[in-house]
Design an enzyme around this catalytic site. Structure first.
Site, PDB file in Angstrom:
ATOM      1  NE  ARG A 143      -2.377  -0.994   3.609  1.00  0.00           N
ATOM      2  CZ  ARG A 143      -1.959  -0.066   4.463  1.00  0.00           C
ATOM      3  NH1 ARG A 143      -2.141   1.228   4.201  1.00  0.00           N
ATOM      4  NH2 ARG A 143      -1.363  -0.395   5.582  1.00  0.00           N
ATOM      5  CB  CYS A 196       0.354  -7.013  16.316  1.00  0.00           C
ATOM      6  SG  CYS A 196       1.118  -5.467  16.842  1.00  0.00           S
ATOM      7  NE  ARG A 218       0.182  -8.403   2.231  1.00  0.00           N
ATOM      8  CZ  ARG A 218      -0.483  -7.782   3.205  1.00  0.00           C
ATOM      9  NH1 ARG A 218      -1.656  -8.220   3.608  1.00  0.00           N
ATOM     10  NH2 ARG A 218       0.056  -6.739   3.791  1.00  0.00           N
TER      11      ARG A 218
HETATM   12  O1  TSX Z   1       1.321 -13.632  15.915  1.00  0.00           O
HETATM   13  C1  TSX Z   1       1.955 -13.605  16.953  1.00  0.00           C
HETATM   14  N1  TSX Z   1       1.287 -13.715  18.154  1.00  0.00           N
HETATM   15  C2  TSX Z   1      -0.197 -13.803  18.174  1.00  0.00           C
HETATM   16  C3  TSX Z   1      -0.616 -15.178  17.959  1.00  0.00           C
HETATM   17  C4  TSX Z   1      -1.823 -15.658  18.192  1.00  0.00           C
HETATM   18  N2  TSX Z   1       3.322 -13.467  16.906  1.00  0.00           N
HETATM   19  C5  TSX Z   1       4.037 -13.292  15.654  1.00  0.00           C
HETATM   20  C6  TSX Z   1       4.130 -11.814  15.354  1.00  0.00           C
HETATM   21  C7  TSX Z   1       4.629 -11.498  14.003  1.00  0.00           C
HETATM   22  C8  TSX Z   1       3.544 -11.261  13.018  1.00  0.00           C
HETATM   23  C9  TSX Z   1       4.029 -13.480  18.077  1.00  0.00           C
HETATM   24  N3  TSX Z   1       5.340 -13.355  18.312  1.00  0.00           N
HETATM   25  C10 TSX Z   1       3.376 -13.618  19.304  1.00  0.00           C
HETATM   26  C11 TSX Z   1       1.971 -13.770  19.352  1.00  0.00           C
HETATM   27  O2  TSX Z   1       1.382 -13.909  20.414  1.00  0.00           O
HETATM   28  N4  TSX Z   1       4.318 -13.564  20.278  1.00  0.00           N
HETATM   29  C12 TSX Z   1       5.508 -13.398  19.648  1.00  0.00           C
HETATM   30  C13 TSX Z   1       6.831 -13.308  20.318  1.00  0.00           C
HETATM   31  C14 TSX Z   1       7.386 -14.705  20.490  1.00  0.00           C
HETATM   32  C15 TSX Z   1       8.083 -15.298  19.460  1.00  0.00           C
HETATM   33  C16 TSX Z   1       8.574 -16.598  19.622  1.00  0.00           C
HETATM   34  C17 TSX Z   1       8.356 -17.284  20.814  1.00  0.00           C
HETATM   35  C18 TSX Z   1       7.661 -16.680  21.826  1.00  0.00           C
HETATM   36  C19 TSX Z   1       7.171 -15.399  21.664  1.00  0.00           C
HETATM   37  N5  TSX Z   1       8.839 -18.576  21.079  1.00  0.00           N
HETATM   38  C20 TSX Z   1       9.702 -19.316  20.376  1.00  0.00           C
HETATM   39  O3  TSX Z   1      10.207 -18.871  19.379  1.00  0.00           O
HETATM   40  C21 TSX Z   1       9.971 -20.679  20.844  1.00  0.00           C
END
Ligand code: TSX
Ligand code: MN
Length: 595
Positions: free
Chosen positions: A70, A264, A379
Site C-alpha cells: 500500500r 502484531c 501475500r
Molecule cells: O502472531 C503472533 N502472536 C499472536 C498469535 C496468536 N506473533 C508473531 C508476530 C509477528 C507477526 C508473536 N510473536 C506472538 C503472538 O502472540 N508472540 C511473539 C513473540 C514470540 C516469538 C517466539 C516465541 C515466543 C514469543 N517462542 C519461540 O520462538 C519458541
C-alpha cells in the site's frame, strides 16, 4: 460489452468511464467459476500467472519491484474542507484532485479490457452488506476480487434499475499502444499513483498500482475508509478488527473483536487454537469488522470480506497452522519464492530452506543469497471458506454479538501483557493512544514508537478526532450492553532481550481471563493504567513460566508511564479542537492516577 446493464446509474457510469479511459473492450463479470478460469487462462497464456504443481488450482504472481505494498503517502481523503480529512490523512481538494486524475485516466485503458466487477461486501442481500462496482483494467484484480469479495451477477439483479452502489474506479495506469507487448506487471511510477477517496459522495478512484490494498478496492478503500465515514453518518462502526468466537468448556460462547497495527499477528490470533483444555476458538474474520446494534441493544459484527489477503512470510505450522491448512489449494500467491518442485516458499516457513529457488524478482536464489527469497510483504489470497476453523456462523447476515474488544500493540517494554479499561471512555482512551514499535516489516526506523489509534491510522475516512467522538457516542448508545474493553501486549521482553510471554496458542489464557471478567468470576487489581489480573487468576497450568518472569510481564512501572505522557499529549494536540473533551478528561485522570 457482453451483457446489457439495467441499473441506470451504473449504465451511465460505465459509459462515462469507457469514454474517458478508452478500453478496447468492456466485460461485465458474473463471478462464476468459468469466468475465473477464463481469466486465469489469459494470465497463464501471457505467463503472468505461474501454476504451482504442488497446490491444485493455485498460482504465483510477481509484481513490479516498485509496486509491492500500500502507498500511504499517495492515499488521499478528498473532502471539500481539509479539516474534514483531519491530521492523520493526506488531503487534496476534490476538484483539484479530480482534475489531476482525469488527466491521468484519459486513454489509460487503451489496448486493455475494462472489467466491470459487481461485488457485495458482506453476504449478498444482507441488510448490513454494501454493494460496490469496481471497474478495473487488471485481470489479476478480477480473480483476487473473486476470492476477497462476493462477485456475482446476483449483485446486478439486486441493484435492479435504481439501486445504490459505491463506484470504485481502478486502472493500473499503463495503456498499450498498437502492437506493444504488455509488461509482466503493468503499473505507473510512484508520483502518478493515487489512491483517492471522496467520502462525501461514496466514491473511490485508484490509479497506477496493481497491488493489494491499492487495487482490490472492496477491502481497505471501501470496507474501511468509505465505510467508516458512512458508519459515522449512519450510527454504526467499520473497524480494522479480527472477529473470533471463543467457546468455554460449558459451551458458553464469547465473541471477540480485536484491533492491532501491522506486524502484531492479527491473522494468527484470528485462527489461534487454544492451548488450554476444553476451550475452542473459531475464526469469523481476520481484518475488518462491520458492527451495528441489534434489536436486543447489543453490538453485532459481520466480516464483510470473503477471503484472506494475508502476509505470507512468517506464516508457518508453528505460528499459524490453520492458515497453512487454508493454503493447500485455490490460492493466489503474490511475490513469494518459487521452488524447483513447483511450490511456493517464504522466509519463516516450516522445515529446511530450499537449496535453490526463484526469488520474488524472478532470479536464482540459494540460502547464500543476501536478499530474501520472498518479499517481506508477499501475500496469499485464499477463500475464507477453506479455513478449517472458520466459524459455521461466519456468514450469518445478522452477525455475532460482540462481548469483548481488544486493542493491542507491539512493545518490548512498558506495557504489560493485559489490562482492562475501567469503563468505556477509558477504553476509548486506550484505543486512541494505542502504540506499537516499528519492525522491519513496516516503514520507519526500527523500534520507534508509532501511535496508531484503533489500528485505524491508515484507514479512517474522516477526521480521527471525530472518529474518537463517534466511539464515545456508540458507547453512550450501547450503555450497559457495550462490550468490555481490554489492552494486550504479547511482545514484552526481559532485560536480556527474550520474549517473556509464549504467545500464540497460549494467548488463549489471556482471552479466558477476559471471559471470566465478563462473567464476573474473577476480580482485578487497580493500577494507574487499568485493571490487571490478580495473581493466580491467569490460567498458567501446564506452562513452563517462572514466577519471576510472570511478575515481569505484569509490571506497571509508574515512572515508565509518566515518561509517556508528553508523547500522548503531543499526539492528542494534533487533533486540536476536534479532540473530544471526554478524552482530555481521561488523560487528566490518567495523569492523576500516576501521581
Ligand atoms: O502472531 C503472533 N502472536 C499472536 C498469535 C496468536 N506473533 C508473531 C508476530 C509477528 C507477526 C508473536 N510473536 C506472538 C503472538 O502472540 N508472540 C511473539 C513473540 C514470540 C516469538 C517466539 C516465541 C515466543 C514469543 N517462542 C519461540 O520462538 C519458541
Ligand atoms: Mn489490515
Amino acid at each position: 460489452m457482453n451483457i446489457t446493464v439495467k441499473n441506470k446509474k451504473l449504465k451511465s457510469w460505465i459509459k462515462e468511464v469507457a469514454d474517458l479511459c478508452k478500453p478496447d473492450d468492456i466485460y461485465v463479470c458474473n463471478g462464476s467459476k468459468e469466468e475465473y478460469n477464463l481469466m486465469l487462462e489469459k494470465l497463464l497464456e501471457s505467463r503472468i500467472a505461474i501454476p504451482l504443481k504442488k497446490r491444485p488450482g493455485s498460482f504465483l504472481f510477481r509484481s513490479d519491484p516498485s509496486d509491492v505494498a500500500r502507498v500511504e503517502n499517495r492515499t488521499y481523503i478528498s473532502t471539500p474542507l481539509k479539516e474534514e480529512a483531519g491530521p492523520m490523512n493526506n488531503w487534496i481538494e476534490p476538484s483539484e484532485l479530480k482534475k489531476t486524475m482525469l488527466d491521468l485516466y484519459k486513454g489509460c485503458m487503451k489496448g486493455r479490457t475494462m472489467y466491470v466487477i459487481p461485488f457485495s461486501m458482506g453476504p449478498v442481500g444482507s441488510p448490513i452488506s454494501k454493494i460496490g462496482i469496481e471497474v478495473s483494467d487488471s485481470p489479476y484484480v478480477v480473480i483476487n476480487m473473486h476470492i476477497m469479495t462476493r462477485v456475482s451477477s446476483r449483485v446486478l439483479e439486486l441493484l435492479s434499475t435504481d439501486g445504490e452502489f459505491i463506484p470504485c474506479l481502478h486502472s493500473v495506469g499503463a495503456p498499450l499502444s498498437k502492437g506493444q507487448e504488455d509488461s509482466q506487471w503493468p503499473c505507473a511510477p510512484i508520483e502518478q499513483k493515487y489512491i483517492s477517496h471522496f467520502p462525501e459522495e461514496n466514491l473511490i478512484w485508484s490509479y497506477g498500482s496493481g497491488y493489494g490494498g491499492n487495487a482490490l478496492l472492496g477491502k481497505k478503500c471501501l470496507a474501511l475508509r468509505i465505510a467508516s465515514a458512512m458508519a459515522r453518518r449512519e450510527g454504526w462502526m467499520a473497524e480494522h478488527m479480527l472477529i473470533l468466537r471463543l467457546t468455554g468448556p460449558e459451551g458458553k460462547q464469547y465473541h471477540i473483536a480485536a484491533a492491532f497495527p501491522s506486524a502484531c499477528g492479527k491473522t494468527n490470533l484470528a485462527m489461534m487454537q487454544p492451548s488450554i483444555p476444553g476451550w475452542k476458538c473459531e475464526c469469523i474474520g481476520d481484518d475488518i469488522a462491520w458492527m451495528k446494534t441489534g434489536p436486543d441493544g447489543r453490538l453485532y459484527a459481520i466480516n464483510p470480506e470473503n477471503g484472506f489477503f494475508g502476509v505470507a512470510p512468517g506464516t508457518s505450522y508453528n505460528t499459524n497452522p490453520m492458515a497453512m491448512d487454508t493454503l493447500n489449494e485455490n490460492v493466489l500467491f503474490t511475490n513469494c519464492a518459487l521452488t524447483d518442485d513447483g511450490d511456493v516458499w517464504w522466509e519463516g516457513m516450516d522445515g529446511d530452506e530450499p537449496a535453490h529457488a526463484i526469488d520474488w524478482k524472478g532470479r536464482d536464489w540459494t540460502p547464500e543469497s543476501v536478499e530474501e527469497a520472498a518479499h517481506p510483504n508477499a501475500r496469499f489470497t485464499a477463500p475464507a471458506s477453506q479455513c478449517p476453523v472458520i466459524c459455521k456462523d461466519w456468514e450469518k447476515p445478522e452477525g455475532v454479538p460482540i462481548d469483548i474488544f481488544i486493542f493491542g500493540g507491539r512493545r518490548g517494554s512498558v506495557a504489560p501483557l493485559v489490562y482492562e479499561a475501567y469503563n468505556w471512555d477509558h477504553g476509548v482512551f486506550l484505543g486512541s493512544t494505542a502504540a506499537s514499535e516499528t519492525t522491519a516489516a513496516n516503514i520507519g526506523a526500527l523500534g520507534n514508537l508509532r501511535r496508531d489509534p484503533f489500528a485505524m491510522k491508515p484507514f479512517c475516512g474522516y477526521n480521527m478526532g471525530d472518529y474518537f467522538q463517534h466511539w464515545l457516542d456508540m458507547g453512550d448508545r450501547l450503555g450497559d450492553k457495550a462490550p468490555r474493553i481490554f489492552y494486550v501486549n504479547w511482545f514484552r521482553k526481559s532485560g536480556d532481550g527474550k520474549f517473556l510471554w509464549p504467545g500464540f496458542s497460549d494467548n488463549s489464557r489471556v482471552l479466558k481471563w477476559m471471559c471470566e471478567r465478563v462473567d464476573g468470576k474473577v476480580g482485578a487489581r487497580e493500577t494507574p493504567i487499568g485493571l490487571l489480573p490478580d495473581e493466580g487468576d491467569l490460567d498458567l497450568s501446564g506452562l513452563d513460566l517462572s514466577t519471576d518472569d510472570m511478575r515481569e510481564i505484569m509490571i506497571v512501572d509508574t515512572d515508565d508511564w509518566k515518561a509517556e505522557l508528553p508523547d500522548i499529549e503531543s499526539h492528542f494536540d494534533k487533533f486540536g479542537d476536534r479532540l473530544p473533551e471526554r478524552l482530555k478528561k481521561q488523560l487528566q485522570e490518567f495523569r492523576k492516577r500516576l501521581g
